[in-house]
Design a protein around this motif. Structure first.
Motif, PDB file in Angstrom:
ATOM      1  N   SER A  30      32.987  29.410  37.706  1.00  0.00           N
ATOM      2  CA  SER A  30      33.736  29.866  36.526  1.00  0.00           C
ATOM      3  C   SER A  30      34.904  28.940  36.232  1.00  0.00           C
ATOM      4  CB  SER A  30      34.247  31.298  36.736  1.00  0.00           C
ATOM      5  OG  SER A  30      33.185  32.200  36.804  1.00  0.00           O
ATOM      6  N   VAL A  31      35.663  28.584  37.257  1.00  0.00           N
ATOM      7  CA  VAL A  31      36.805  27.675  37.072  1.00  0.00           C
ATOM      8  C   VAL A  31      36.326  26.331  36.531  1.00  0.00           C
ATOM      9  CG1 VAL A  31      38.583  26.343  38.286  1.00  0.00           C
ATOM     10  CG2 VAL A  31      38.288  28.773  38.779  1.00  0.00           C
ATOM     11  N   ALA A  32      35.246  25.821  37.111  1.00  0.00           N
ATOM     12  CA  ALA A  32      34.731  24.508  36.702  1.00  0.00           C
ATOM     13  C   ALA A  32      34.242  24.511  35.260  1.00  0.00           C
ATOM     14  CB  ALA A  32      33.611  24.072  37.638  1.00  0.00           C
ATOM     15  N   SER A  33      33.872  25.677  34.753  1.00  0.00           N
ATOM     16  CA  SER A  33      33.394  25.749  33.370  1.00  0.00           C
ATOM     17  C   SER A  33      34.434  26.365  32.432  1.00  0.00           C
ATOM     18  CB  SER A  33      32.061  26.501  33.294  1.00  0.00           C
ATOM     19  OG  SER A  33      32.158  27.775  33.877  1.00  0.00           O
ATOM     20  N   GLY A  34      35.694  26.410  32.891  1.00  0.00           N
ATOM     21  CA  GLY A  34      36.790  26.822  32.012  1.00  0.00           C
ATOM     22  C   GLY A  34      36.991  28.315  31.861  1.00  0.00           C
ATOM     23  N   ARG A  35      36.465  29.121  32.775  1.00  0.00           N
ATOM     24  CA  ARG A  35      36.617  30.581  32.668  1.00  0.00           C
ATOM     25  C   ARG A  35      37.413  31.110  33.867  1.00  0.00           C
ATOM     26  NH1 ARG A  35      30.332  31.313  31.435  1.00  0.00           N
ATOM     27  NH2 ARG A  35      30.370  31.152  33.689  1.00  0.00           N
ATOM     28  N   GLU A  36      38.650  30.669  33.974  1.00  0.00           N
ATOM     29  CA  GLU A  36      39.496  31.034  35.102  1.00  0.00           C
ATOM     30  C   GLU A  36      39.681  32.546  35.221  1.00  0.00           C
ATOM     31  OE1 GLU A  36      40.349  28.706  32.840  1.00  0.00           O
ATOM     32  OE2 GLU A  36      40.311  26.875  34.047  1.00  0.00           O
ATOM     33  N   TYR A  37      39.752  33.246  34.084  1.00  0.00           N
ATOM     34  CA  TYR A  37      39.958  34.688  34.098  1.00  0.00           C
ATOM     35  C   TYR A  37      38.818  35.414  34.813  1.00  0.00           C
ATOM     36  CZ  TYR A  37      36.790  34.291  30.112  1.00  0.00           C
ATOM     37  OH  TYR A  37      35.713  33.989  29.314  1.00  0.00           O
ATOM     38  N   GLU A  38      37.602  34.896  34.737  1.00  0.00           N
ATOM     39  CA  GLU A  38      36.482  35.508  35.447  1.00  0.00           C
ATOM     40  C   GLU A  38      36.552  35.192  36.945  1.00  0.00           C
ATOM     41  OE1 GLU A  38      32.669  34.638  33.759  1.00  0.00           O
ATOM     42  OE2 GLU A  38      33.368  35.009  31.723  1.00  0.00           O
ATOM     43  N   ALA A  39      37.061  34.022  37.264  1.00  0.00           N
ATOM     44  CA  ALA A  39      37.131  33.602  38.664  1.00  0.00           C
ATOM     45  C   ALA A  39      38.016  34.541  39.472  1.00  0.00           C
ATOM     46  CB  ALA A  39      37.659  32.173  38.756  1.00  0.00           C
ATOM     47  N   GLU A  40      39.123  34.928  38.928  1.00  0.00           N
ATOM     48  CA  GLU A  40      40.038  35.805  39.665  1.00  0.00           C
ATOM     49  C   GLU A  40      39.363  37.119  40.056  1.00  0.00           C
ATOM     50  OE1 GLU A  40      44.335  38.028  39.195  1.00  0.00           O
ATOM     51  OE2 GLU A  40      43.867  36.374  37.852  1.00  0.00           O
ATOM     52  N   ALA A  41      38.598  37.688  39.142  1.00  0.00           N
ATOM     53  CA  ALA A  41      37.889  38.936  39.437  1.00  0.00           C
ATOM     54  C   ALA A  41      36.862  38.728  40.550  1.00  0.00           C
ATOM     55  CB  ALA A  41      37.210  39.478  38.181  1.00  0.00           C
ATOM     56  N   ASP A  42      36.174  37.585  40.529  1.00  0.00           N
ATOM     57  CA  ASP A  42      35.199  37.292  41.586  1.00  0.00           C
ATOM     58  C   ASP A  42      35.874  37.091  42.934  1.00  0.00           C
ATOM     59  OD1 ASP A  42      32.806  37.582  40.252  1.00  0.00           O
ATOM     60  OD2 ASP A  42      32.736  35.504  39.603  1.00  0.00           O
ATOM     61  N   TYR A  43      36.993  36.409  42.953  1.00  0.00           N
ATOM     62  CA  TYR A  43      37.701  36.194  44.215  1.00  0.00           C
ATOM     63  C   TYR A  43      38.151  37.532  44.804  1.00  0.00           C
ATOM     64  CZ  TYR A  43      37.895  31.254  42.855  1.00  0.00           C
ATOM     65  OH  TYR A  43      37.578  29.978  42.484  1.00  0.00           O
ATOM     66  N   ARG A  44      38.608  38.412  43.944  1.00  0.00           N
ATOM     67  CA  ARG A  44      39.034  39.744  44.424  1.00  0.00           C
ATOM     68  C   ARG A  44      37.843  40.547  44.955  1.00  0.00           C
ATOM     69  NH1 ARG A  44      44.324  41.109  42.678  1.00  0.00           N
ATOM     70  NH2 ARG A  44      45.043  39.698  41.052  1.00  0.00           N
ATOM     71  N   ALA A  45      36.736  40.508  44.225  1.00  0.00           N
ATOM     72  CA  ALA A  45      35.547  41.254  44.650  1.00  0.00           C
ATOM     73  C   ALA A  45      35.027  40.732  45.984  1.00  0.00           C
ATOM     74  CB  ALA A  45      34.460  41.171  43.580  1.00  0.00           C
ATOM     75  N   GLY A  46      35.013  39.413  46.153  1.00  0.00           N
ATOM     76  CA  GLY A  46      34.583  38.838  47.412  1.00  0.00           C
ATOM     77  C   GLY A  46      35.486  39.216  48.565  1.00  0.00           C
ATOM     78  N   ALA A  47      36.791  39.241  48.296  1.00  0.00           N
ATOM     79  CA  ALA A  47      37.768  39.608  49.329  1.00  0.00           C
ATOM     80  C   ALA A  47      37.589  41.072  49.745  1.00  0.00           C
ATOM     81  CB  ALA A  47      39.172  39.360  48.830  1.00  0.00           C
ATOM     82  N   GLU A  48      37.240  41.935  48.809  1.00  0.00           N
ATOM     83  CA  GLU A  48      37.018  43.350  49.131  1.00  0.00           C
ATOM     84  C   GLU A  48      35.819  43.539  50.060  1.00  0.00           C
ATOM     85  OE1 GLU A  48      36.847  45.797  45.640  1.00  0.00           O
ATOM     86  OE2 GLU A  48      38.746  45.031  44.908  1.00  0.00           O
ATOM     87  N   ILE A  49      34.809  42.718  49.883  1.00  0.00           N
ATOM     88  CA  ILE A  49      33.618  42.814  50.735  1.00  0.00           C
ATOM     89  C   ILE A  49      33.944  42.330  52.142  1.00  0.00           C
ATOM     90  CG2 ILE A  49      31.304  41.909  51.153  1.00  0.00           C
ATOM     91  CD1 ILE A  49      30.982  41.754  48.110  1.00  0.00           C
ATOM     92  N   GLU A  50      34.729  41.281  52.219  1.00  0.00           N
ATOM     93  CA  GLU A  50      35.040  40.673  53.505  1.00  0.00           C
ATOM     94  C   GLU A  50      35.970  41.532  54.229  1.00  0.00           C
ATOM     95  OE1 GLU A  50      35.259  36.157  54.919  1.00  0.00           O
ATOM     96  OE2 GLU A  50      36.384  36.680  53.158  1.00  0.00           O
TER      97      GLU A  50
END
Length: 90
Positions: free
Chosen positions: A70-90
């Protein structure tokens, strides 16, 4: 009684095989997504990783790589949600 036990065991085996097959497909989507990301094909990476995640793949790395794509394709706002979701699983 024996027939019931045999039938129950067959159902358990079939359900387990189906779950394993589904996981294998999702793992394949994840692998293709990571490969696409590492090849610089960020949109394809995002698509494959989304298929894995939407299918129920519960590996936090899928969210991490989708966030990177997402970051590499200019969608930083989506990346933050993914990072949070991944952290919740871990």
């Amino acid at each position: 009684m024996t027939r019931v036990v045999v039938l129950a065991l067959a159902l358990v085996f079939a359900a387990g095989s189906s779950a394993h097959a589904q996981y294998s497909v999702l793992a394949e989507f994840y692998g293709r997504g990571v490969h696409a990301y590492n090849s610089g094909d960020y949109l394809t990476a995002y698509d494959y990783l989304s298929k894995a995640i939407n299918g129920g793949f519960q590996d936090p790395r899928a969210y991490y790589f989708r966030g990177l794509a997402s970051v590499a394709s200019g969608r930083e706002y989506e990346a933050e949600a993914d990072y949070r979701a991944g952290a919740e699983i871990e």
